[in-house]
Every structure is written in C-alpha cells, then in structure tokens.
Design a protein around this motif. Structure first.
Motif, PDB file in Angstrom:
ATOM      1  N   UNK A 185     -14.275 -25.819 -16.101  1.00 20.10           N
ATOM      2  CA  UNK A 185     -15.211 -26.336 -15.125  1.00 20.10           C
ATOM      3  C   UNK A 185     -14.879 -25.750 -13.768  1.00 20.10           C
ATOM      4  N   UNK A 186     -15.352 -26.390 -12.721  1.00 23.49           N
ATOM      5  CA  UNK A 186     -15.041 -25.954 -11.364  1.00 23.49           C
ATOM      6  C   UNK A 186     -14.228 -27.033 -10.666  1.00 23.49           C
ATOM      7  N   UNK A 187     -13.295 -26.585  -9.821  1.00 18.61           N
ATOM      8  CA  UNK A 187     -12.454 -27.490  -9.038  1.00 18.61           C
ATOM      9  C   UNK A 187     -12.655 -27.164  -7.572  1.00 18.61           C
ATOM     10  N   UNK A 188     -12.925 -28.168  -6.775  1.00 17.95           N
ATOM     11  CA  UNK A 188     -13.131 -27.948  -5.356  1.00 17.95           C
ATOM     12  C   UNK A 188     -12.530 -29.085  -4.563  1.00 17.95           C
ATOM     13  N   UNK A 189     -12.395 -28.880  -3.261  1.00 18.85           N
ATOM     14  CA  UNK A 189     -11.815 -29.893  -2.393  1.00 18.85           C
ATOM     15  C   UNK A 189     -12.429 -29.834  -1.015  1.00 18.85           C
TER      16      UNK A 189
ATOM     17  N   UNK B 100     -16.676 -20.833  -1.808  1.00 19.77           N
ATOM     18  CA  UNK B 100     -15.456 -20.338  -2.441  1.00 19.77           C
ATOM     19  C   UNK B 100     -14.678 -21.501  -3.051  1.00 19.77           C
ATOM     20  N   UNK B 101     -14.439 -21.432  -4.368  1.00 17.17           N
ATOM     21  CA  UNK B 101     -13.717 -22.498  -5.059  1.00 17.17           C
ATOM     22  C   UNK B 101     -13.031 -21.941  -6.292  1.00 17.17           C
ATOM     23  N   UNK B 102     -12.424 -22.837  -7.088  1.00 17.73           N
ATOM     24  CA  UNK B 102     -11.660 -22.449  -8.270  1.00 17.73           C
ATOM     25  C   UNK B 102     -12.334 -22.952  -9.541  1.00 17.73           C
TER      26      UNK B 102
END
Length: 425
Positions: free
Chosen positions: A370-374, A357-359
């Motif tokens: 793109x995709x942003x994750x942490x 699960x990400x943004x």
C-alpha cells in the motif's frame, strides 16, 4: 545543573548554511547545484514521507558549525582527545534536555542513527542467538526487528507477532501466547507503519510474565511524545530507542533513553562497542531540537500534526482508498489504493509525478503493498485541515489523471507548495 531550554522558534526563515552557497558554487559547482536542486525539489512538491520533516534554521546552523571539525571519542569528562571542553558542554546540554523532555533517568545522544541506537541496545542486553519477539516485517516491523538482510536477523532468533486481520490492530493475545511459547530474552514494541498507539502497559505486563526486557523502538512517535500528543513508553520500557528527526524535527540521528540501572551498559554499548567518535555537530543540533521541542509552540505543532493526519486519513477514505485500521492516532497513515484499481508502487509513481512524495508499505498477510504517508513536514510548513482535505482530493486526481489533467494536478500541487514554503526567503 539547571536544564537549558530554547525559546519558541520563530517562523522558519532561510537556513543559515544556504548563505555559503555562493562560495560553494565557485569552488564546487556540481555539489552546489545538487544542494540547490534539492532545496527546489523540497519547495516545489509536498513532502509526505512519514519519516521526513523540515528542521529549523537553528538546527541546520548547528549541523554546519565548526563542531563538525572536532573528534570526541568517549563521553564528557572522559574523552580520548584533547580540546573537548566545549563539545563536552554541548553534549551535557543535549543529555539534560533529553532527560527533562522525556522524563528519563538517562539519555545517550551519540547514536548516529535509529538503527545504530537499536544495535547498541541489542548489544547491551542480548547475546547472539537470543530469541527476540518483535512485530513481523509484513505487519510493519523495521529492518532491525529481524530482517534476514540486517544484523538483527543474522545474529538473533526473531519471532514475529502480527495484527488482527479484521481491525489491523496489534493482536495482544497473540503477543502473549508467542511470548509464553518462545520465552524471548527481549520483546520489541515498535513499527515503521503502525498508526495507532501501542498499549505500553500491556507490553510491560507480557514482558514481566516471561522475564523479558521490554525495548520500545519509538522512532516514529518520539516527536509526538515530546509534544504530549502521544503516550510515553518511558515509564514502562527498560530501554527506549528513537530517532531525532521525523516528527521531532531535529537532525538525522539516534537517541537512547533508559533507567539508571542500565545506563552504564547502554553507554558502553554505544562507545566503544558499536561506534567511535561522536558527531558533535549533530549532538549539538540534537540539543537545539530538544530545546525547541520543550516549548509550547512545539506542543501545539505536535497536536496539529495528529489533527491533520486524521483529516487526511478521512479524506482518503472518502476518495475510495482503504485506510488501514480505519484511521490514525499519529502522524502516520497507511492506505491501500487497490479499490482505485492499482497497487501501491504504481500509485506512488503517479503521485510522485504530481509532486506528492510518499512511500509504500507492506500490507498485512502478504497482500501486496500500500502507500504510507505522514503529515509532519506539511504541518511544519503551516498547512492545516483545509489543505489536508484538498490533498486527499489531489491524490485521487493524480492517480486517475493523464495528459493535460495530470499537468493541471501538478500545477495545483506546485501552487499549494508555493503558498507554504518550508523556509521563508
């Protein structure tokens, strides 16, 4: 008054408020099932949204406490309601812990959210129509940094700075040139998707050059700052606004730090100008989180968050993603899946189907999403560099798999999440 700190938190256990769910299921089974379902979702998938984390059971206990019943407009010792003696103590503890943790002269712990904190700072320092220089939205600026759909873009004249097209890093010469051309009343340093440390000293120099306030929106790195894993903007900024969740691992809420000279203006901008009564259960939960963040255990956690992010970023690059800025200094990773043959929104959907699960995030120069994750939440769960390398490989498998292979990826994600539950029990 001495600063009160909390002991190092034990491994996360079942959150105390969950103990009341049996009664809730009898009284309101629909909402109880929503809560149980969300708990199951969080435990059965990997939470890689950069703005999310798992609070401690102590934070959850404060959020579900009788302090939620108390109306407390105003500040300690000057409330508009009676019976505030104990909540006054809770707020004073939160303020003491925040100022000690971040080395600030003054803290306001009442903002209901990060956006509410930014609104109050603008209200304290600006007037409608003032010019503000901030990171442009296509480069990672927040909605409160000038979006036309937000109060910031409607009330103020925002000018956006960007990043170098080759490196993806902030173009400081552009910031300086724009500041000299537009003479802004304030400069905002902060982003929702910039994975590197800003040069706060250089921002201070540019702000002083044009006579502007320097506002640092440290919503994302605040937890890393608390743990000594990121540089602090407090010595350079006129005002620092932040959230208390994300890496800081507290309740959802806002925080403002400033010097003594702006303290009264900031406090009046929060109450009575932009907010009414403080949410005292949330203020108490913030105090708990600040106490936890002052411990050696949290310092170790913050550094693990960064180490995990760097391993995950390197793994994604090895799997064929284009990792923006070439890596990360923080918990944040921005990646472009275009080399794998799909855009950010499609990638997010396939990854979500696999339990990752990400943004999405804007790519510079209008190049799509793109995709942003942490790594804050998975690090709270106890995952380390070995797991980060495997998660990077699962990204590619999830994007490329279909049918039975996709189900196998989902099963592996489920098993990995099961080995590292967010709460024991």
């Amino acid at each position: 008054m001495p600063v009160r700190t909390a002991p190092a938190p034990a491994p996360l256990a079942a959150p105390a408020p969950y103990a009341d769910l049996a009664a809730l299921r009898r009284q309101d089974p629909e909402i109880a099932e929503v809560i149980l379902g969300e708990a199951a979702r969080q435990s059965d998938s990997l939470q890689l949204i950069a703005a999310e984390n798992f609070t401690s059971p102590a934070v959850l206990a404060a959020l579900g406490s009788p302090l939620a019943n108390k109306y407390a407009e105003g500040y300690p010792g000057a409330r508009h309601h009676g019976g505030c003696e104990l909540v006054d103590t809770a707020e004073r503890i939160a303020v003491e812990r925040a100022t000690a943790l971040f080395g600030a002269a003054h803290a306001n712990v009442q903002p209901h959210s990060g956006s509410a904190a930014v609104l109050a700072v603008y209200a304290a320092l600006l007037r409608p129509g003032d010019t503000v220089l901030a990171m442009g939205l296509p480069y990672g600026g927040h909605l409160t940094h000038g979006s036309p759909s937000n109060f910031s873009g409607r009330w103020f004249d925002f000018v956006g700075y960007g990043t170098d097209p080759e490196t993806g890093l902030i173009d400081y010469e552009q910031v300086r040139a724009l500041a000299r051309r537009h003479r802004p009343r304030a400069i905002v340093c902060g982003s929702i998707s910039y994975p590197r440390h800003p040069d706060y000293a250089l921002f201070r120099e540019i702000a002083d050059d044009v006579g502007a306030y320097l506002i640092v929106d440290a919503a994302h790195p605040m937890g890393l700052i608390a743990g000594g894993a990121a540089p602090s903007p407090v010595p350079y900024a006129d005002v620092v606004c932040a959230t208390t969740h994300k890496v800081l691992r507290g309740p959802r809420g806002g925080l403002i730090l400033c010097g003594a000279g702006l303290a009264e203006r900031i406090d009046r901008a929060v109450f009575p100008f932009t907010q009414g009564g403080a949410q005292m259960h949330t203020v108490a939960a913030k105090a708990v989180a600040f106490g936890e963040a002052a411990t050696p255990a949290f310092t170790a956690y913050a550094h693990r968050v960064v180490a995990n992010a760097r391993v995950l970023a390197a793994g994604l690059a090895a799997e064929g993603f284009e990792v923006l800025t070439g890596g990360t200094d923080t918990h944040l990773i921005n990646a472009d899946p275009t080399p794998l043959g799909l855009d950010g929104r499609t990638a997010r959907g396939r990854l979500a189907a696999a339990g990752l699960v990400l943004d999405t995030c804007a790519l510079p120069d209008g190049a799509g999403r793109g995709i942003r994750l942490g790594t804050a939440a998975v690090t709270t769960q106890g995952m380390g560099e070995v797991e980060m390398a495997r998660i990077a490989a699962l990204f590619t498998l999830a994007i490329r798999a279909a049918g039975e292979p996709a189900r196998r990826v989902r099963t592996e994600v489920h098993d990995l999440a099961g080995r590292f539950p967010p709460y024991q029990g």
